[in-house]
Design a protein around this motif. Structure first.
Motif, short mmCIF file in Angstrom:
data_model
loop_
_atom_site.label_atom_id
_atom_site.label_comp_id
_atom_site.label_asym_id
_atom_site.label_seq_id
_atom_site.Cartn_x
_atom_site.Cartn_y
_atom_site.Cartn_z
N TYR A 19 0.88 -1.06 0.04
CA TYR A 19 0.14 -0.07 0.10
C TYR A 19 1.05 0.97 -0.35
O TYR A 19 1.89 1.04 0.52
CB TYR A 19 -0.81 -0.40 1.05
CG TYR A 19 -0.20 0.50 2.55
CD1 TYR A 19 -0.36 0.79 2.87
CD2 TYR A 19 -0.12 -1.23 2.90
CE1 TYR A 19 0.67 1.05 4.24
CE2 TYR A 19 0.83 -1.40 4.45
CZ TYR A 19 0.42 0.18 5.26
OH TYR A 19 1.18 0.09 6.23
N GLU A 20 0.72 2.37 -0.11
CA GLU A 20 0.78 3.47 -0.65
C GLU A 20 0.85 4.36 0.38
O GLU A 20 -0.52 4.60 1.58
CB GLU A 20 0.19 4.54 -2.27
CG GLU A 20 0.80 5.83 -1.75
CD GLU A 20 0.63 6.49 -3.23
OE1 GLU A 20 0.24 7.79 -3.39
OE2 GLU A 20 0.14 5.51 -4.22
N SER A 21 1.80 5.06 1.07
CA SER A 21 1.21 6.12 2.11
C SER A 21 1.74 7.75 1.29
O SER A 21 2.72 7.45 0.35
CB SER A 21 2.24 5.63 3.29
OG SER A 21 1.39 6.27 4.92
N ASP A 22 2.46 8.47 2.19
CA ASP A 22 2.84 10.10 2.40
C ASP A 22 4.19 9.14 2.87
O ASP A 22 4.83 8.96 3.71
CB ASP A 22 1.52 11.26 2.53
CG ASP A 22 1.71 10.83 4.28
OD1 ASP A 22 2.11 10.50 5.13
OD2 ASP A 22 1.36 11.78 4.57
N LYS A 25 4.75 10.25 6.58
CA LYS A 25 4.79 9.09 7.61
C LYS A 25 6.14 8.52 7.32
O LYS A 25 6.09 7.83 8.06
CB LYS A 25 3.32 8.55 7.50
CG LYS A 25 2.93 6.94 7.60
CD LYS A 25 1.93 6.15 7.13
CE LYS A 25 1.94 5.34 7.89
NZ LYS A 25 0.84 4.27 7.74
N PHE A 26 6.22 8.34 5.87
CA PHE A 26 7.77 7.42 6.18
C PHE A 26 8.71 8.10 6.70
O PHE A 26 9.74 7.70 7.60
CB PHE A 26 7.88 7.68 4.02
CG PHE A 26 9.96 7.35 4.68
CD1 PHE A 26 10.47 6.15 4.35
CD2 PHE A 26 10.66 8.08 4.00
CE1 PHE A 26 11.72 6.07 4.02
CE2 PHE A 26 12.07 8.19 3.85
CZ PHE A 26 12.36 7.12 3.58
N GLU A 29 8.46 7.54 10.59
CA GLU A 29 8.10 5.38 10.53
C GLU A 29 10.08 5.69 10.29
O GLU A 29 9.76 4.45 11.17
CB GLU A 29 7.18 4.80 9.46
CG GLU A 29 6.03 4.80 9.98
CD GLU A 29 5.05 4.03 9.53
OE1 GLU A 29 5.02 3.52 7.78
OE2 GLU A 29 3.53 4.17 9.60
N LYS A 62 6.54 8.34 -3.88
CA LYS A 62 5.84 7.68 -2.88
C LYS A 62 6.88 6.21 -2.06
O LYS A 62 7.09 6.39 -2.50
CB LYS A 62 4.93 6.30 -4.11
CG LYS A 62 3.82 7.53 -4.77
CD LYS A 62 3.45 6.90 -6.33
CE LYS A 62 2.89 7.77 -7.04
NZ LYS A 62 1.83 7.88 -7.54
N TYR A 63 5.41 6.62 -0.93
CA TYR A 63 5.99 5.65 0.46
C TYR A 63 4.79 4.44 -0.17
O TYR A 63 4.43 4.21 0.15
CB TYR A 63 6.15 6.25 1.75
CG TYR A 63 6.14 5.56 2.63
CD1 TYR A 63 7.27 4.54 3.03
CD2 TYR A 63 5.21 5.73 3.63
CE1 TYR A 63 7.78 3.81 4.35
CE2 TYR A 63 5.71 5.08 4.99
CZ TYR A 63 6.70 3.90 5.17
OH TYR A 63 7.08 3.40 6.28
N ILE A 65 4.88 0.74 0.86
CA ILE A 65 4.56 0.04 2.35
C ILE A 65 4.64 -1.75 1.37
O ILE A 65 3.04 -2.14 0.90
CB ILE A 65 4.17 0.23 3.60
CG1 ILE A 65 4.87 2.11 3.80
CG2 ILE A 65 4.47 -0.51 4.41
CD1 ILE A 65 3.96 2.24 4.81
N TRP A 75 9.67 -0.83 3.22
CA TRP A 75 9.47 -0.58 1.37
C TRP A 75 10.07 -0.46 1.01
O TRP A 75 11.27 -0.02 0.62
CB TRP A 75 9.33 1.11 2.71
CG TRP A 75 10.81 1.97 3.52
CD1 TRP A 75 10.82 1.36 4.50
CD2 TRP A 75 11.60 2.14 2.62
NE1 TRP A 75 11.75 1.59 4.91
CE2 TRP A 75 12.34 2.10 3.93
CE3 TRP A 75 11.78 2.89 2.28
CZ2 TRP A 75 14.09 3.30 3.81
CZ3 TRP A 75 12.80 3.70 1.97
CH2 TRP A 75 14.23 4.11 2.26
#
Length: 89
Positions: A19-22, A25-26, A29, A62-63, A65, A75
């Motif tokens: 899945y993709e995150s922003d 958040k990268f 985390e 894009k991040y 995961i 990631w």
């Protein structure tokens, strides 16, 4: 792909989710990992975490995961990604 990090890559790992995150958040985390590798210019050359965040956002990264059954969690930083499914016969 721009850069990646996978923990415990094991043969036979089954990918359960991608899945993709922003980018913020990268940063949150992976703050400890980023601090450990700061002097090596990884994942990109930067003088501060804020500068790296700006570089990644302005670059359109894009991040992405990956989660797996065991091992291979990690990631990828990339501008785009595509999931291609294939039927195994």
């Amino acid at each position: 792909m721009f850069n990646h990090f996978f923990e415990h890559q094991l043969k036979g790992s089954i990918i359960l989710d991608i899945y993709e995150s922003d980018i913020p958040k990268f940063i949150k985390e992976n703050s400890e990992l980023l601090r450990q590798h700061e002097s090596y210019g990884w994942p990109v050359m930067y003088d501060s975490i804020d500068e790296m965040e700006q570089i990644l956002i302005e670059g359109g990264y894009k991040y992405i995961i990956l989660m797996s059954s065991y091992g291979l969690n990690g990631w990828v930083l990339a501008k785009n990604f595509e999931i291609i499914t294939r039927k195994i016969e």
